[in-house]
Each structure stands twice: as C-alpha cells, then as structure tokens.
Design an enzyme around this catalytic site. Structure first.
Site, PDB file in Angstrom:
ATOM      1  N   CYS A  98      -0.644   1.566   9.718  1.00 55.79           N
ATOM      2  CA  CYS A  98      -0.480   0.323   8.941  1.00 55.79           C
ATOM      3  C   CYS A  98       0.992   0.021   8.691  1.00 55.79           C
ATOM      4  O   CYS A  98       1.728   0.873   8.184  1.00 55.79           O
ATOM      5  CB  CYS A  98      -1.228   0.465   7.613  1.00 55.79           C
TER       6      CYS A  98
ATOM      7  N   CYS B 165      -6.720 -13.905   2.439  1.00 56.44           N
ATOM      8  CA  CYS B 165      -6.424 -12.469   2.360  1.00 56.44           C
ATOM      9  C   CYS B 165      -5.278 -12.302   1.363  1.00 56.44           C
ATOM     10  O   CYS B 165      -4.166 -12.755   1.598  1.00 56.44           O
ATOM     11  CB  CYS B 165      -6.043 -11.983   3.755  1.00 56.44           C
TER      12      CYS B 165
ATOM     13  N   CYS C 243       3.272  -0.608  -0.559  1.00 55.01           N
ATOM     14  CA  CYS C 243       2.107   0.251  -0.802  1.00 55.01           C
ATOM     15  C   CYS C 243       2.603   1.682  -0.926  1.00 55.01           C
ATOM     16  O   CYS C 243       3.497   2.092  -0.184  1.00 55.01           O
ATOM     17  CB  CYS C 243       1.115   0.134   0.360  1.00 55.01           C
TER      18      CYS C 243
ATOM     19  N   CYS D 156      -0.818   5.052   5.352  1.00 51.96           N
ATOM     20  CA  CYS D 156      -1.748   5.134   6.471  1.00 51.96           C
ATOM     21  C   CYS D 156      -0.920   4.961   7.742  1.00 51.96           C
ATOM     22  O   CYS D 156      -0.092   4.048   7.832  1.00 51.96           O
ATOM     23  CB  CYS D 156      -2.840   4.090   6.330  1.00 51.96           C
TER      24      CYS D 156
ATOM     25  N   GLU E 237       3.091 -11.243   0.969  1.00 56.51           N
ATOM     26  CA  GLU E 237       2.492 -12.203   1.903  1.00 56.51           C
ATOM     27  C   GLU E 237       1.025 -12.482   1.586  1.00 56.51           C
ATOM     28  O   GLU E 237       0.333 -11.650   1.008  1.00 56.51           O
ATOM     29  CB  GLU E 237       2.602 -11.651   3.337  1.00 56.51           C
TER      30      GLU E 237
ATOM     31  N   CYS F  74      -4.568  -7.862  10.457  1.00 57.04           N
ATOM     32  CA  CYS F  74      -4.719  -6.684   9.600  1.00 57.04           C
ATOM     33  C   CYS F  74      -3.621  -5.673   9.878  1.00 57.04           C
ATOM     34  O   CYS F  74      -3.389  -5.307  11.021  1.00 57.04           O
ATOM     35  CB  CYS F  74      -6.028  -5.956   9.887  1.00 57.04           C
TER      36      CYS F  74
HETATM   37  N1  SAH Z   1      -5.027  -1.130   1.083  1.00 60.32           N
HETATM   38  C1  SAH Z   1      -6.344  -1.574   1.302  1.00 60.32           C
HETATM   39  C2  SAH Z   1      -6.441  -3.033   1.689  1.00 60.32           C
HETATM   40  C3  SAH Z   1      -5.411  -3.580   2.667  1.00 60.32           C
HETATM   41  S1  SAH Z   1      -5.489  -3.177   4.371  1.00 60.32           S
HETATM   42  C4  SAH Z   1      -7.019  -0.721   2.320  1.00 60.32           C
HETATM   43  O1  SAH Z   1      -6.357   0.093   2.963  1.00 60.32           O
HETATM   44  O2  SAH Z   1      -8.229  -0.840   2.451  1.00 60.32           O
HETATM   45  C5  SAH Z   1      -6.835  -4.148   5.072  1.00 60.32           C
HETATM   46  C6  SAH Z   1      -7.469  -3.430   6.290  1.00 60.32           C
HETATM   47  O3  SAH Z   1      -6.616  -3.475   7.465  1.00 60.32           O
HETATM   48  C7  SAH Z   1      -7.712  -1.956   6.021  1.00 60.32           C
HETATM   49  O4  SAH Z   1      -8.962  -1.547   6.488  1.00 60.32           O
HETATM   50  C8  SAH Z   1      -6.623  -1.320   6.834  1.00 60.32           C
HETATM   51  O5  SAH Z   1      -6.897   0.010   7.095  1.00 60.32           O
HETATM   52  C9  SAH Z   1      -6.588  -2.191   8.053  1.00 60.32           C
HETATM   53  N2  SAH Z   1      -5.372  -2.026   8.863  1.00 60.32           N
HETATM   54  C10 SAH Z   1      -4.173  -1.577   8.455  1.00 60.32           C
HETATM   55  N3  SAH Z   1      -3.302  -1.546   9.498  1.00 60.32           N
HETATM   56  C11 SAH Z   1      -3.966  -1.998  10.573  1.00 60.32           C
HETATM   57  C12 SAH Z   1      -3.588  -2.237  11.937  1.00 60.32           C
HETATM   58  N4  SAH Z   1      -2.350  -2.026  12.366  1.00 60.32           N
HETATM   59  N5  SAH Z   1      -4.522  -2.722  12.777  1.00 60.32           N
HETATM   60  C13 SAH Z   1      -5.769  -3.000  12.324  1.00 60.32           C
HETATM   61  N6  SAH Z   1      -6.173  -2.806  11.053  1.00 60.32           N
HETATM   62  C14 SAH Z   1      -5.289  -2.300  10.189  1.00 60.32           C
HETATM   63 FE1  SF4 Z   2      -1.721   0.823   2.015  1.00 60.91          FE
HETATM   64 FE2  SF4 Z   2      -1.943  -0.023   4.537  1.00 60.91          FE
HETATM   65 FE3  SF4 Z   2      -3.147   2.241   3.803  1.00 60.91          FE
HETATM   66 FE4  SF4 Z   2      -4.091  -0.115   2.929  1.00 60.91          FE
HETATM   67  S1  SF4 Z   2      -4.041   0.576   5.052  1.00 60.91           S
HETATM   68  S2  SF4 Z   2      -3.733   1.753   1.699  1.00 60.91           S
HETATM   69  S3  SF4 Z   2      -2.165  -1.260   2.683  1.00 60.91           S
HETATM   70  S4  SF4 Z   2      -0.930   1.869   3.830  1.00 60.91           S
END
Ligand code: SAH
Ligand code: SF4
Length: 430
Positions: A158, A144, A151, A155, A131, A402
C-alpha cells in the site's frame, strides 16, 4: 464531541486509547487553532452547536433553536454563509459570522480520470494534505473517504502505508469530504426547490439515501488514506452526522468501513455505528499475512475472524466483505483460495470476497497476479458458494485506485515539514 471552552476542536486530533495490547501509535499532531479565532461548526452534532451557542451568550432556548436551524442549513442545504440562512434574523447573522465559520477542506488539485473517477487533493486548515476519490458507476456513486493524513500501519503493498502519520482527521474534515463531494457534484437542493427534509427519517428509503432524488453520491466507503479504527471517535462522530436523518441522511447500509484488522475496535464499531464492515484480509496464513499486513503480528487471523463472526448485524443480507489484493506468487495459489473458503466456513461467516487486482505504485515490491490466475482464484471461491467478484481498478491513470493514494507533501520528512512550518511562521511574524 470532546471540546474545551477555549478550543472546541483541538482535542479531536489526539491519539485514541485502544483497548488491548498494542504498540504505541505515533502521536498525531494537535490541530493548529484558526488564526482568526472563529470556530468551525462543520462536524459538530446539533447538540454541540447548541452548547457552543449557549457559551457564546445565547440563552438555552434560543441556542437550541438556532442550532437546529443552522444544522439544517449546513447539512440539508450545503450553505457555507450565515447570510444565506433566511429563517435567521438579519441582525443575528453577523453575530454568528463574527464567531463561527462553516468550513470545507481546501481543494488543492482536482483530477478527472478517463473512466469518470475523480480525485481531489485536499488541505486542512493547518496545511496537511489528504485525498478523496469519487467513483461513478451505472447504479451508484461511491465516495472513498480518508480518515487520517497518512497511516501508522505499513501494509507492504500500500502506497499510503509508506507515509508517516501526520495526524488524525477531525470529524469536520471527514464529513467535510462528503460535503465537498456534494458541492462538486452540484447535489444540494436549489433555493426554492421543495425541501423534503421536513419528512425526516421517512425520507430515507429502504436502500438508504434520499428516495427518488436522483443524487449521484449514493455510497460512502471509509477506504481512503488511513486506518479508520485508529481514529475511531472522529470517524464515528462524522458518520453519525452522515447517517443522521436530520443531517446528511445516508443509510448505514450504504456506508462501508474498511479495517486492516484492529480487532479490539471491531466490536465497538459494530455497536456504535453498525455500518457495513470490510476487512483487509489479503492472506490466509500467518506467515504471509505477517509479512504483507503487519498488524497481523499483533492481532492474528483467528482473533480477527472471531471478531468478524461476532460483528453485530452480520447476516446473509449484510455480509462482511473480505478484501483480498491479488499479489503474484504471494497469496494467489489454488491452495490459498481453498484455505480462504475453509476459514470462512470454520467461522461460519456470512462473507463475500472482493478480489482486488494489485495497483502498482513507484517502488512497490509486488506484481499483480495474471488475469487468468485471478479468474481461477475467483472461480474456486464461487464454486464453494461464496461470492468473489474481481474489483475493476478505477482511476489508475490519476493514481486514484486502491492503495495508490499518497500526497506529494507527505513525501517530505517530518523534519522538512517542521522546517517549512517554521519558515511559514517566521514569514507571518515579519
Ligand atoms: N486502512 C484501511 C482502509 C484503506 S485501504 C484498510 O487497510 O482496510 C482500502 C483497501 O485498498 C484495503 O483493502 C487495502 O488493503 C487495499 N489496498 C491497499 N493498497 C493497495 C494496492 N496497491 N492495490 C490494491 N489494493 C490495495
Ligand atoms: Fe494503512 Fe494502507 Fe494498510 Fe490500510 S492498507 S492500514 S491505509 S497501510
């Protein structure tokens, strides 16, 4: 650009070697070669295009000249047909078209949020979905961009983290997102319009982008699906084209790469691409960060912050952004805010903090902090002289905010995907 004679792009989805101690990265799949045997030029630098043209039979001088012309048409004009390349002879164009294509990721679904945010579900040539999201603001338009299908990191807050990694995106698929966004926003120069690109780098203004061209797409954030520093070579090659004055000519000041903290790769990112750095910090103690950003168990907070302090170009003008997702009763206390300030000061980091209200998704185990709590957290940090704005969630109604990105195809298991692939193959052979 790694490429072999027979399959120029096949190697580029392979796993990268990451210096330092790290668990094995799930092996991403190789790219399925195109059925028609043609080579997609999208994502190749000028030099590689010249090499491929020479391998296909042009003499060195002609290959170089044609590559320059084609590169210009691809990135300045956005053309996808060789027939539209009017400065290439009419006899040469079918020769090119028989051997090469200028691809785009396929659009599966395009959605429009009530707040103007747009999300596209895209498909690679070999059938994997990912996406990209466009977020228009009054003074900028941010794309974005995804770096991987899925991935490998998990996290806990996420949605993308619940997907398995299918494969790295190639440079073409990464640049392809920017190209598609320009297609969709109608941002290529029209035929007959003045071609300012002849001015080369002079055209890139102080703030980056084209001066006075009024384009909507002004900024790029590598914050879509995937961890860009686990696909470093492809992300770097793609961003080099995006930043190239003869390519898409976007200033590196308008590009931000976000990492969850792949410490050994941060220095290389600084040296080889030097875009703005954003770090998904999200917690200030080992205990909490180990839980919510598990890569912390490998590269701890101290290592991470030391790498940030050493990031080249980190200055007050180009501060590092620390992303901090606000999770109720998990990482949002006054004490957490004060510890964040202490850490930033201890490492003398030119930093700003971006507070992200948690965006929910089905099955998530966290809740977003209350607005009042977020405001207080932000105030404490501001009072210490560090900027800590709260990011307004965008595109929540279309799951474009995000951490909400996850494609339905990837809710299938690897076994199901294998079965589908076999069925597809069998159907083709019938
Ligand atoms: N993988 C990279 C970039 C993609 S995520 C990273 O982790 O930095 C982009 C941002 O969105 C990151 O800071 C991530 O931690 C945040 N993010 C992920 N899940 C989220 C959620 N459910 N609500 C708000 N931010 C979130
Ligand atoms: Fe992967 Fe989501 Fe963690 Fe970014 S925030 S490293 S996309 S699992």
């Amino acid at each position: 650009m790694p490429h072999s004679d027979t399959q120029p792009c096949a190697a580029s989805a392979a796993p990268m070697a990451i210096p330092g101690h790290i668990d094995p990265v799930v092996t991403p799949r190789e790219i399925t070669p195109r059925a028609d045997g043609r080579i997609d030029l999208l994502g190749l630098p000028n030099r590689a295009i010249a090499e491929i043209f020479a391998e296909a039979g042009l003499d060195a001088k002609a290959a170089k000249l044609r590559a320059k012309q084609v590169y210009h048409w691809i990135y300045h004009r956005g053309v996808t047909e060789f027939d539209a390349m009017t400065d290439i002879s009419k006899t040469m164009r079918p020769w090119l078209a028989a051997r090469f294509i200028i691809g785009r990721p396929e659009i599966v679904v395009s959605q429009h949020s009530t707040d103007g945010t747009r999300k596209w579900l895209l498909r690679t040539d070999d059938g994997h979905e990912f996406e990209m999201v466009f977020i228009p603001d009054a003074d900028r338009g941010t794309l974005c961009v995804s770096s991987q299908v899925g991935c490998t990191l998990n996290c806990r807050f996420c949605h993308t983290g619940t997907m398995r990694l299918v494969r790295n995106l190639t440079p073409g698929e990464i640049v392809g997102q920017v190209m598609l966004a320009r297609d969709a926003l109608g941002e290529w120069p029209r035929a007959g319009a003045a071609d300012l690109s002849a001015l080369g780098d002079d055209l890139v203004d102080e703030d980056g982008g084209y001066s006075a061209d009024g384009r909507l797409l002004t900024n790029i954030v590598m914050m879509g699906m995937g961890e860009p520093l686990y696909n470093f070579d492809n992300v770097r090659d793609a961003l080099k084209i995006v930043m190239d004055g003869a390519g898409l000519a976007l200033s590196r000041r308008r590009i931000t790469l976000s990492t969850s903290g792949v410490v050994p790769m941060i220095a290389r990112a600084g040296k080889e691409i030097a875009v703005n750095l954003a770090v998904s910090l999200h917690a200030v103690t080992k205990e909490v960060r180990d839980e919510i950003v598990p890569i912390n168990r490998k590269y701890g907070l101290d290592e991470l912050l030391a790498a940030c302090a050493a990031y080249p170009g980190a200055s007050n003008a180009r501060r590092i952004t620390f992303e901090y997702v606000m999770l109720k009763d998990k990482n949002d206390s006054d004490a957490d805010a004060r510890e964040l300030i202490r850490l930033i000061k201890q490492y003398k980091l030119p930093a700003k903090v971006n507070l992200i209200p948690f965006n929910p998704w089905p099955g998530a185990i966290y809740e977003c902090s209350a607005p009042e709590r977020i405001r207080r957290f932000s105030e404490i940090i501001f009072d210490a002289g560090i900027s800590a704005p709260v990011r307004t969630p965008r595109g929540r109604d279309i799951d474009a905010a995000c951490g909400q990105l996850k494609t339905t195809a990837q809710k299938m298991s690897r076994a199901e995907l294998d079965r589908l692939a076999e069925e597809k193959q069998a159907a083709l052979e019938d």
